[in-house]
Design a protein around this motif. Structure first.
Motif, PDB file in Angstrom:
ATOM      1  N   LEU A 173      26.514  34.508  29.885  1.00 52.29           N
ATOM      2  CA  LEU A 173      26.559  35.686  29.030  1.00 52.29           C
ATOM      3  C   LEU A 173      25.793  35.447  27.733  1.00 52.29           C
ATOM      4  O   LEU A 173      25.079  36.345  27.247  1.00 52.29           O
ATOM      5  N   ARG A 213      37.248  44.479  23.558  1.00 53.11           N
ATOM      6  CA  ARG A 213      35.990  44.213  24.250  1.00 53.11           C
ATOM      7  C   ARG A 213      35.903  42.778  24.762  1.00 53.11           C
ATOM      8  O   ARG A 213      35.315  42.532  25.814  1.00 53.11           O
ATOM      9  N   ARG A 214      36.477  41.830  24.042  1.00 47.87           N
ATOM     10  CA  ARG A 214      36.398  40.439  24.493  1.00 47.87           C
ATOM     11  C   ARG A 214      37.240  40.218  25.751  1.00 47.87           C
ATOM     12  O   ARG A 214      36.781  39.606  26.716  1.00 47.87           O
ATOM     13  N   LYS A 241      22.446  37.613  26.529  1.00 44.76           N
ATOM     14  CA  LYS A 241      22.315  38.300  25.243  1.00 44.76           C
ATOM     15  C   LYS A 241      21.082  37.826  24.487  1.00 44.76           C
ATOM     16  O   LYS A 241      20.375  38.629  23.861  1.00 44.76           O
ATOM     17  N   ARG A 277      36.382  41.327  33.411  1.00 42.57           N
ATOM     18  CA  ARG A 277      35.309  41.804  34.273  1.00 42.57           C
ATOM     19  C   ARG A 277      34.588  40.647  34.960  1.00 42.57           C
ATOM     20  O   ARG A 277      34.136  40.767  36.103  1.00 42.57           O
ATOM     21  N   ASN A 308      38.274  42.542  27.817  1.00 43.78           N
ATOM     22  CA  ASN A 308      37.710  43.342  28.906  1.00 43.78           C
ATOM     23  C   ASN A 308      36.535  42.633  29.560  1.00 43.78           C
ATOM     24  O   ASN A 308      36.391  42.647  30.789  1.00 43.78           O
ATOM     25  N   GLN A 309      35.679  42.000  28.757  1.00 41.79           N
ATOM     26  CA  GLN A 309      34.570  41.244  29.326  1.00 41.79           C
ATOM     27  C   GLN A 309      35.069  40.039  30.109  1.00 41.79           C
ATOM     28  O   GLN A 309      34.531  39.710  31.175  1.00 41.79           O
ATOM     29  N   ARG A 310      36.118  39.388  29.623  1.00 38.57           N
ATOM     30  CA  ARG A 310      36.665  38.229  30.317  1.00 38.57           C
ATOM     31  C   ARG A 310      37.245  38.627  31.676  1.00 38.57           C
ATOM     32  O   ARG A 310      37.060  37.936  32.680  1.00 38.57           O
TER      33      ARG A 310
END
Length: 501
Positions: A258, A339-340, A262, A346, A342-344
């Motif tokens: 990730l 958001r952190r 970025k 996902r 949720n990304q983890r």
């Protein structure tokens, strides 16, 4: 026509040149061994000409899918009913005549029609039951995997022969490794691509493992499995034994991927084309490189998840565990938690992780039961009192003073639940006293023999608060460390002297 699969004892036989499938009875031998379907992916080594033919088949399969979507869209615009019945779709296909889709034979094209019909009826069934989020298949795909059923392929060592349309020469390709299943057990092969790389997925009927008398898994011996992000599996089994599979290497690979994504996105943000604008050659090369790295990352994570599932099944077989009660966390994945997190979640890929465990357990003769895991990590397995969920890895009960690994606490509570989420019995598995630790993802970069990933910037050993120089992992149990290697260092932190190992 109903979209439900055929009943047991029947199978569908697709014949080239026919417009429908025929139901034929299958003779079932009661003494025959149970079998399960397993799939393995094998890479291809092809010449430029073979590569063009393979991608031609993928494009032709995509054309069949697009033609079905366009035909039904045209009918809906004129107030007609769409054609979703498999037999009617086959009649429309054969009206086009032979070689209408290049070298694609009619059997492979019928497989696309079968997939469309099944997807349409499945969506209709979900919408009829009240699920408004179900969508009918209406999105086109340029490349669609081609499935070759029995008698439309043949193996000759590490060479594979694929059937093509009438009048076209067969397609011969070479495999990069031998097929992991006996040839007589293979039932179908699927040609697909992943980031412009060609693969073959081999599906075979593999018999369920057999054991010597007294060594087979006992359905009465139950183990609870708590899936997680840091630890893919934490198993609390009978006889006071437990297993913890560490997935920190998987998490590190996900974080670094990730971070690299970025960084590349920021570097090319100024050169990105506007919506509707064709990208430059430099931009297309960047996109190709991005897809290649994304596919490599997915392959690495999938391999590590397979290793973790194999470790759990092997541990259960050695202890004759016949039932794995697995906590299903997919009910809370849609909750927004920042958001952190949720990304983890996902990047967790929990569905694929559970599927790996279920497939390997079925082949080993172990039953897998999915239950609701809500509240299992915040309930004391000793006194059944709810306590605040710990932020660390150690669970401590304020009521009875019990403490233990948080994930194993969840596994011990999951072992007592049924699919509805309630406790089935008062008998408990003793909390694990003998805990086995294993790692998953040893093939990932930087996991062995060093602790730190080589892509990370090395710290200076004299900097305040640094982790010191990268040091090798400790030797295996019972092996003495060579003199002078990895000696503890004194690091000054504020006014204290800390001993770092």
């Amino acid at each position: 026509m109903s979209g439900d699969p055929p009943t047991d004892g029947w199978w569908r036989c697709s014949v080239v040149g026919t417009c429908c499938n025929r139901l034929m009875p299958r003779r079932v031998d009661p003494d025959a061994a149970r079998v399960v379907m397993r799939t393995a992916r094998v890479g291809l080594r092809v010449t430029p000409a073979q590569r063009r033919r393979c991608f031609g088949l993928l494009l032709a399969n995509g054309d069949v899918w697009a033609c079905v979507l366009d035909m039904n869209r045209w009918r809906r615009q004129r107030g007609l009913h769409g054609i979703t019945n498999f037999q009617q779709l086959c009649r429309e296909l054969h009206k086009a005549g032979p070689a209408a889709f290049g070298e694609l034979n009619s059997s492979c094209a019928e497989g696309v029609l079968r997939h469309y019909s099944d997807a349409w009826f499945a969506a209709a069934k979900r919408r009829k039951s009240g699920d408004a989020t179900a969508r009918f298949p209406r999105r086109k795909r340029r490349l669609v995997p081609v499935r070759f059923r029995y008698r439309h392929f043949a193996f000759d060592g590490q060479r594979l022969r694929l059937a093509t349309a009438r009048g076209c020469p067969p397609l011969w390709v070479r495999l990069d490794r031998p097929v992991p299943y006996p040839v007589e057990q293979v039932r179908s092969v699927t040609l697909l691509n992943e980031d412009r790389r060609l693969f073959i997925e081999v599906s075979a009927e593999v018999p369920v493992a057999t054991y010597a008398p007294g060594c087979e898994p006992d359905p009465g011996r139950v183990a609870g499995v708590d899936p997680g992000v840091i630890h893919p599996f934490a198993v609390a089994g009978p006889d006071g034994e437990g297993l913890i599979v560490s997935g920190r290497a998987i998490r590190a690979e996900t974080h670094l991927h990730l971070k690299d994504t970025k960084r590349r996105r920021r570097a090319v943000a100024k050169r990105a084309p506007k919506p509707g604008q064709a990208g430059s050659r430099r931009w297309r090369k960047h996109r190709a490189r991005q897809r290649k790295l994304e596919a490599r990352h997915k392959r690495r994570v999938k391999q590590a998840q397979h290793e973790a599932a194999k470790t759990v099944v092997g541990w259960a077989v050695q202890r004759r565990v016949g039932t794995l009660v697995v906590g299903d966390p997919r009910g809370v994945l849609d909750l927004k938690a920042g958001r952190r997190h949720n990304q983890r979640v996902r990047a967790w890929r929990i569905g694929y992780l559970l599927r790996c465990l279920k497939d390997k357990a079925e082949q080993a003769g172990i039953r897998v039961v999915l239950v609701d895991e809500r509240g299992t990590s915040s309930t004391c397995p000793s006194c059944d009192q709810r306590v605040p969920k710990p932020r660390g890895r150690v669970f401590t009960c304020m009521h009875c003073g019990f403490n233990g690994h948080r994930d194993l606490v969840g596994g011990a509570n999951i072992a007592r639940r049924n699919p509805s989420g309630t406790i089935t019995t008062n008998s408990k598995n003793p909390f694990p006293v003998v805990i086995t630790h294993r790692r998953a993802g040893r093939h990932l970069p930087g996991t062995a023999p060093a602790r730190r990933d080589p892509r990370r910037r090395p710290h200076h050993g004299t900097a305040n608060g640094s982790h010191g120089r990268p040091r090798p992992a400790p030797p295996p149990w019972g092996v003495a460390r060579p003199p002078g290697e990895d000696q503890p260092t004194m690091v000054k932190h504020g006014q204290r002297m800390l001993m770092r190992h």
